[in-house]
Enzyme design. Structure first.
Site, PDB file in Angstrom:
ATOM      1  N   TYR A 138     -80.218  76.600 -14.973  1.00 17.85           N
ATOM      2  CA  TYR A 138     -79.562  76.787 -16.258  1.00 17.85           C
ATOM      3  C   TYR A 138     -78.851  78.128 -16.232  1.00 17.85           C
ATOM      4  O   TYR A 138     -79.450  79.151 -15.880  1.00 17.85           O
ATOM      5  CB  TYR A 138     -80.608  76.787 -17.387  1.00 17.85           C
ATOM      6  N   ASP A 231     -78.013  84.738 -10.718  1.00 20.61           N
ATOM      7  CA  ASP A 231     -78.211  84.740 -12.160  1.00 20.61           C
ATOM      8  C   ASP A 231     -79.620  85.264 -12.417  1.00 20.61           C
ATOM      9  O   ASP A 231     -80.597  84.531 -12.302  1.00 20.61           O
ATOM     10  CB  ASP A 231     -78.012  83.330 -12.732  1.00 20.61           C
ATOM     11  N   LYS A 259     -81.415  88.655 -21.618  1.00 16.72           N
ATOM     12  CA  LYS A 259     -82.819  88.760 -22.006  1.00 16.72           C
ATOM     13  C   LYS A 259     -83.353  90.212 -22.006  1.00 16.72           C
ATOM     14  O   LYS A 259     -83.120  90.932 -22.955  1.00 16.72           O
ATOM     15  CB  LYS A 259     -83.649  87.789 -21.180  1.00 16.72           C
TER      16      LYS A 259
HETATM   17  C1  LIG Z   1     -81.430  82.254 -20.814  1.00 17.69           C
HETATM   18  C2  LIG Z   1     -80.604  82.105 -19.584  1.00 17.69           C
HETATM   19  C3  LIG Z   1     -79.192  82.151 -19.623  1.00 17.69           C
HETATM   20  C4  LIG Z   1     -78.440  82.201 -20.914  1.00 17.69           C
HETATM   21  O1  LIG Z   1     -78.631  83.396 -21.608  1.00 17.69           O
HETATM   22  P1  LIG Z   1     -78.335  83.430 -23.191  1.00 17.69           P
HETATM   23  O2  LIG Z   1     -78.515  84.871 -23.542  1.00 17.69           O
HETATM   24  O3  LIG Z   1     -79.317  82.508 -23.826  1.00 17.69           O
HETATM   25  O4  LIG Z   1     -76.934  82.980 -23.364  1.00 17.69           O
HETATM   26  C5  LIG Z   1     -78.502  82.142 -18.433  1.00 17.69           C
HETATM   27  N1  LIG Z   1     -79.140  82.072 -17.255  1.00 17.69           N
HETATM   28  C6  LIG Z   1     -80.487  82.013 -17.170  1.00 17.69           C
HETATM   29  C7  LIG Z   1     -81.138  81.991 -15.827  1.00 17.69           C
HETATM   30  C8  LIG Z   1     -81.255  82.006 -18.333  1.00 17.69           C
HETATM   31  O5  LIG Z   1     -82.586  81.895 -18.242  1.00 17.69           O
END
Ligand SMILES: *Cc1c(COP(=O)(O)O)cnc(C)c1O
Length: 420
Positions: A138, A231, A259
């Site tokens: 994701y 990511d 985060k």
């Molecule tokens: C939560 C998450 C996102 C998206 O971040 P948001 O601040 O919710 O837009 C992208 N990549 C990973 C791996 C995530 O866990």
């Protein structure tokens, strides 16, 4: 009002009663009243030991005093300026000092924005269109990455409203599978701009990379002039000072954060090698902008957060995580269950299945009904996990030995229900 009534009211004004889909578990989610340390309290008078922790940001637990102090001072000095501040340089320096691939940083508001910008930059830098992502990963809620996981090599949109013209440029591969990536690159290398990967998959439960897998991705991307994007929206500042790239010793070209970096406030960031980062406007022409980018409140909270995340913090969190995972394994064994306990550092999850979980397909074979029964039983006992088999659970500094002990006792009880 009690949670059940609030949820019925919320559904009239907010789609599905919530502002992000995962929050709407059945029959209704509890509504939060307040939170402190390892605990979250609902409007119905219950308290929970929290392992959701807002889906990752709160490594120090809720309402950490040092962050509250720093932010309160900032609030009195204004909440948004639209001009630069010295604190943005300070936080950027912190990121550059810690993160191996980071020479420069652009602060924005969410992880979604960060991956969207990283992909645009990679496409601009290579002049190529396609990106490779892994099944079950994701990267936020934007069009480039909302591709149905597990649907084979062609990118089919995961949501109505996402044009196939966009997602046809998103190619899927199974995680932890070297051959699949090698084959893809063999046939499409001149079209692939980037591989984007969660170095530890944290949105399909918790799947660490096989030994050597990230090294393999680094080598094959470098050989083919493909940009490697980590990511690290979850792993960044969670598993080591420099995130997964320090933990595993593999340096990507670009990294995305979210985060934790905002200290519990909205924040995202893109960082990487200077020659790439300087292509971003206004020093280059790759467009990226935001009214709230580098917001002084989030930046201040981020500075207060990072100040406390030194190497001893990670040593403590690693052993706390190890202790909990070992405890979970023991409790499973006592119940005659061979379920897989996954995780590293302060990340963990129980997969309701036997055997290893190396990719999306393995994860998807877990017993989700069993997990849901377990989730509800724990909730009744005052333990809050993310409400899905395919989320990752988190520990914070605020979680005490006693919290872990209470949790293991509750897990023991809950597993007895599941076994039946
Ligand atoms: C939560 C998450 C996102 C998206 O971040 P948001 O601040 O919710 O837009 C992208 N990549 C990973 C791996 C995530 O866990």
């Amino acid at each position: 009002m009690i949670s059940e009534d609030l949820f019925n009211e919320a559904k009239k004004f907010l789609p599905g009663g919530v502002n992000s889909p995962v929050r709407a578990y059945k029959p209704y989610p509890f509504f939060a009243e307040r939170a402190e340390g390892s605990r979250i309290y609902d409007v119905d008078g219950n308290s929970y030991i929290d392992y959701c922790l807002a889906y990752g940001p709160l490594v120090l637990g809720h309402a950490d005093q040092s962050i509250i102090g720093a932010v309160s001072k900032q609030l009195e000095n204004g909440t948004a300026y639209g001009v630069p501040t010295e604190n943005e340089i300070k936080l950027a320096k912190q990121v550059v000092r810690r993160v191996p691939c980071a020479d420069m940083v652009r602060f924005m508001n969410s992880g979604t924005e960060a991956t969207m910008s990283a992909i645009r930059l990679a496409r601009a830098a290579t002049g190529r269109k396609k990106i490779v992502k892994f099944e079950g990963s994701y990267h936020g809620a934007h069009d480039y990455v909302l591709v149905k996981s597990g649907s084979g090599a062609a990118g089919l949109p995961d949501s109505p409203g996402v044009p196939e013209d966009t997602t046809k440029n998103t190619v899927l591969a199974p995680f932890n599978d070297e051959e699949a990536v090698a084959k893809l690159i063999e046939s499409e290398k001149d079209e692939i701009a980037a591989i984007i990967v969660e170095p530890v998959m944290g949105n399909i439960g918790c799947i660490p990379p096989k030994k050597g897998y990230l090294e393999f991705l680094r080598k094959i991307t470098a050989e083919n002039n493909i940009i490697l994007i980590f990511d690290e929206v979850i792993t960044g500042f969670r598993i080591a000072e420099g995130g997964a790239q320090e933990y595993f010793g593999v340096t990507p070209d670009l990294v995305t954060f979210g985060k934790i970096l905002g200290g519990g406030f909205p924040m995202g960031a893109l960082a990487g090698k200077r020659e790439l980062m300087e292509m971003i406007a206004p020093s280059g022409n790759v467009y990226q902008a935001g009214t709230f980018n580098g917001n002084p409140v989030s930046i201040k909270a981020g500075l207060a957060m990072l100040k406390q995340l030194d190497s001893s913090f990670y040593t403590t969190m690693n052993s706390k995580g190890q202790k909990l995972r070992k405890g979970l394994e023991d409790v499973l064994e006592n119940n005659g269950l061979n379920f897989h306990v996954a995780g590293l550092s302060s990340m963990f999850q129980i997969y309701f299945k036997e055997g290893d979980v190396l990719d999306y397909k393995d994860a998807k074979s877990a017993d989700t009904q069993g997990f849901t029964a377990y989730f509800h039983k724990l909730l009744e006992g005052g333990i809050f996990l993310p409400p899905s088999q395919f989320e990752c659970c988190f520990l914070s500094r605020a979680h005490s030995d006693e919290d872990l002990q209470i949790t293991l006792e509750n897990v023991d009880e809950a597993l007895k229900v599941v076994k039946k």
